[in-house]
Design a protein around this motif. Structure first.
Motif, PDB file in Angstrom:
ATOM      1  N   ARG A 150      -2.809 -10.786  -9.236  1.00 49.66           N
ATOM      2  CA  ARG A 150      -2.297  -9.443  -9.074  1.00 49.66           C
ATOM      3  C   ARG A 150      -0.692  -9.075  -9.742  1.00 49.66           C
ATOM      4  NH1 ARG A 150      -5.581  -7.216  -4.763  1.00 49.66           N
ATOM      5  NH2 ARG A 150      -4.402  -5.732  -4.844  1.00 49.66           N
ATOM      6  N   GLY A 151      -0.920  -7.041  -9.794  1.00 46.54           N
ATOM      7  CA  GLY A 151       0.768  -6.911  -9.907  1.00 46.54           C
ATOM      8  C   GLY A 151       1.105  -6.861 -10.882  1.00 46.54           C
ATOM      9  N   GLY A 152      -0.535  -7.878 -12.042  1.00 48.87           N
ATOM     10  CA  GLY A 152       0.112  -8.193 -13.401  1.00 48.87           C
ATOM     11  C   GLY A 152       0.236  -6.522 -14.589  1.00 48.87           C
ATOM     12  N   SER A 153      -0.236  -5.642 -14.551  1.00 48.09           N
ATOM     13  CA  SER A 153       0.204  -4.622 -15.790  1.00 48.09           C
ATOM     14  C   SER A 153       1.518  -4.146 -15.633  1.00 48.09           C
ATOM     15  CB  SER A 153       0.007  -3.439 -14.459  1.00 48.09           C
ATOM     16  OG  SER A 153      -0.751  -3.027 -14.050  1.00 48.09           O
TER      17      SER A 153
ATOM     18  N   THR B 195      -7.474  -1.872  -6.791  1.00 47.30           N
ATOM     19  CA  THR B 195      -8.521  -3.340  -6.308  1.00 47.30           C
ATOM     20  C   THR B 195      -8.228  -3.752  -5.536  1.00 47.30           C
ATOM     21  OG1 THR B 195      -6.455  -3.525  -8.792  1.00 47.30           O
ATOM     22  CG2 THR B 195      -7.039  -5.913  -8.191  1.00 47.30           C
TER      23      THR B 195
ATOM     24  N   PHE C 244      -2.813  -5.299 -16.764  1.00 48.61           N
ATOM     25  CA  PHE C 244      -3.677  -6.203 -16.174  1.00 48.61           C
ATOM     26  C   PHE C 244      -4.765  -6.950 -16.546  1.00 48.61           C
ATOM     27  CE2 PHE C 244      -7.025  -6.615 -11.784  1.00 48.61           C
ATOM     28  CZ  PHE C 244      -6.459  -7.941 -11.423  1.00 48.61           C
TER      29      PHE C 244
ATOM     30  N   GLU D 214      -8.553  -0.398 -14.042  1.00 51.11           N
ATOM     31  CA  GLU D 214      -7.219  -0.576 -14.507  1.00 51.11           C
ATOM     32  C   GLU D 214      -8.545   1.327 -15.956  1.00 51.11           C
ATOM     33  OE1 GLU D 214      -7.528  -2.541 -14.015  1.00 51.11           O
ATOM     34  OE2 GLU D 214      -5.130  -2.418 -12.739  1.00 51.11           O
TER      35      GLU D 214
ATOM     36  N   SER E  27      -1.840   0.693 -13.546  1.00 54.15           N
ATOM     37  CA  SER E  27      -2.449  -0.018 -13.217  1.00 54.15           C
ATOM     38  C   SER E  27      -3.710   0.934 -12.895  1.00 54.15           C
ATOM     39  CB  SER E  27      -1.655   0.418 -11.599  1.00 54.15           C
ATOM     40  OG  SER E  27      -1.048  -0.910 -12.140  1.00 54.15           O
ATOM     41  N   ALA E  28      -4.862   0.141 -11.958  1.00 52.35           N
ATOM     42  CA  ALA E  28      -5.778   0.995 -11.139  1.00 52.35           C
ATOM     43  C   ALA E  28      -5.424   1.939 -10.457  1.00 52.35           C
ATOM     44  CB  ALA E  28      -6.528   0.286 -10.976  1.00 52.35           C
TER      45      ALA E  28
HETATM   46  N1  ASP Z   1      -4.468  -3.415 -10.270  1.00 53.48           N
HETATM   47  C1  ASP Z   1      -3.765  -4.438 -10.675  1.00 53.48           C
HETATM   48  C2  ASP Z   1      -3.018  -5.280  -9.394  1.00 53.48           C
HETATM   49  O1  ASP Z   1      -3.036  -4.239  -7.737  1.00 53.48           O
HETATM   50  C3  ASP Z   1      -2.722  -4.911 -11.298  1.00 53.48           C
HETATM   51  C4  ASP Z   1      -1.626  -4.109 -10.977  1.00 53.48           C
HETATM   52  O2  ASP Z   1      -1.439  -3.154 -10.541  1.00 53.48           O
HETATM   53  O3  ASP Z   1      -0.683  -4.223 -12.138  1.00 53.48           O
HETATM   54  O4  ASP Z   1      -3.172  -6.345  -8.814  1.00 53.48           O
END
Ligand code: ASP
Ligand code: MG
Length: 406
Positions: A150-153, A47, A136, A74, A41-42
């Motif tokens: 969001r959260g796509g990693s 993000t 992501f 990322e 992830s970042a």
């Molecule tokens: N960096 C992206 C986010 O904060 C993806 C991730 O962290 O999963 O949503």
């Protein structure tokens, strides 16, 4: 020797030292003879910072440009990670979504993965490299950068594991697994060792924020064994896997709750064909997801209709429903936002009778009134007053013996 995909979230790569620590950990796993694919992830907070910057440029940021921006976090972590590995004397190669060819649809900021080309990754693995893939992000068939929401990693990691036919997918995060309930409100909550995909789907959708729900759906479809665990300890976390016999012997795997709920009741709705469709079509057209629906049959010409919507959509839903109620000649509309949905989840429910009774008895002995009930094959949910959330969760956790180690 195994092929392992490991995903590290934003808090695990939040600064250079943490990235080095993660690189060391991945290297140790490689040295045991495994092929390693890493998804990052970042850095934590990045993000959000990009979203904030975009909002300073345009009232509604252009979705295509938004994805070019969002995907950049990322890009930073994968490059730094590869450098860290090289500094440690091993070899790694970083790859962006469009270099791998993680092909998605064109839905900018919430794209879905269509296919993944695994050839380049396999080639680098064969050359002995750790392959580091940006989470992501993906690319449309015509070359535009997309992000997965969001959260796509998590989704990137599981989809890669499926495409590469990996032996397992580790999701490293800042908690040490999935818990029997929210440890913040129930001190007796315990880490779950093994849980089925279906249970995890129910728990995730009910608010256990450890894993991005979409990734669990993919894991289930492609039977990818998922291991959710902490970056900061060596302990085993929670395995999300296919159902086995032992899991059936448990009555319940977890107790969960969702406060993002609101109730709407339409009183004295004409009991005739077409009413439900007239009520729910405009609501769904507005993109509002209705959860529980209860309609009574009084055997008279009128009935009451009660349903729940996300609390965040309550005002919009109410405005729509007031208009619909007037159109169909219903008597009145009322609603409440101080409610919570408490659920017990477990595949064991299929083979144990009396789970619902235990749940109702437990709530009643605490003096908690149940407003709505809904059930599925592996879940029973009750809507109650929000102020009883902690009490309900703790007493259910105890009643189903989740306080004690399995
Ligand atoms: N960096 C992206 C986010 O904060 C993806 C991730 O962290 O999963 O949503
Ligand atoms: Mg996450």
């Amino acid at each position: 020797m195994a092929l392992i995909v490991q995903k590290f979230g934003g808090t695990s790569v939040a600064n250079p030292d943490k990235i080095k620590a993660v690189a060391k950990r991945v290297l140790a796993c490689k040295k045991k003879g495994n092929d390693m694919v890493v998804v990052l992830s970042a850095m934590a907070g990045e993000t959000n910072r990009f979203v904030d910057l975009a909002n300073q440029m345009q009232a509604i940021p252009d979705p295509r440009e938004m994805d070019v921006l969002l995907s950049s976090g990322e890009q930073v972590t994968i490059a730094l990670f590869a450098m860290a590995v090289k500094e440690m004397g091993d070899d790694a190669v970083s790859l962006l979504g469009d270099q791998v060819k993680i092909v998605t649809d064109r839905m900018h900021t919430k794209a879905r993965i269509k296919e993944i080309d695994s050839a380049l990754i396999h080639k680098h693995l064969k050359d002995g490299k750790i392959v580091v893939v940006a989470g992501f992000q993906g690319v449309t068939p015509d070359g535009d950068i997309t992000t997965l929401g969001r959260g796509g990693s998590d989704t990137t990691a599981v989809a890669l594991a499926a495409a590469l036919k990996a032996d397992q997918c580790d999701i490293f995060t800042d908690v040490d697994g999935v818990y029997t309930t929210d440890p913040n409100i129930c001190a007796a909550a315990r880490k779950i060792d093994r849980i089925t995909y279906d249970e995890m789907l129910e728990l995730a959708s009910l608010g256990a924020k450890v894993l991005d729900i979409r990734s669990v759906g993919i894991a289930k479809r492609y039977k990818v064994p998922l291991h959710v665990r902490s970056t900061f300890t060596e302990n085993e976390g929670t395995w999300v896997v296919e159902e086995d016999k032992k899991m059936e012997s448990m009555q319940i795997s977890g107790v969960t709750y969702n406060k993002n709920e609101a109730r709407i009741t339409i009183a004295k709705v004409p009991d005739q064909p077409g009413t439900a469709s007239k009520i729910f079509k405009p609501i769904s057209d507005a993109g509002i997801v209705v959860d529980m629906i209860i309609q009574n049959t009084r055997g008279t010409e009128m009935t009451d209709m009660t349903f729940t919507v996300p609390r965040t959509d309550y005002k919009r839903a109410m405005t729509l429903v007031e208009k619909i109620a007037a159109d169909i000649g219903a008597e009145s509309v009322s609603g409440a936002t101080d409610i919570v949905k408490v659920s017990v989840v477990g595949v064991g429910m299929r083979n144990h009778s009396g789970i619902a009774t235990t749940m109702f008895d437990t709530l009643s002995s605490e003096g908690v009134n149940i407003m709505m009930i809904s059930t599925s094959e592996i879940k029973i949910s009750c809507v109650i007053e929000e102020k009883y959330t902690e009490l309900a969760v703790r007493s259910l956790h105890k009643a189903f013996n989740l306080d004690q180690a399995a």
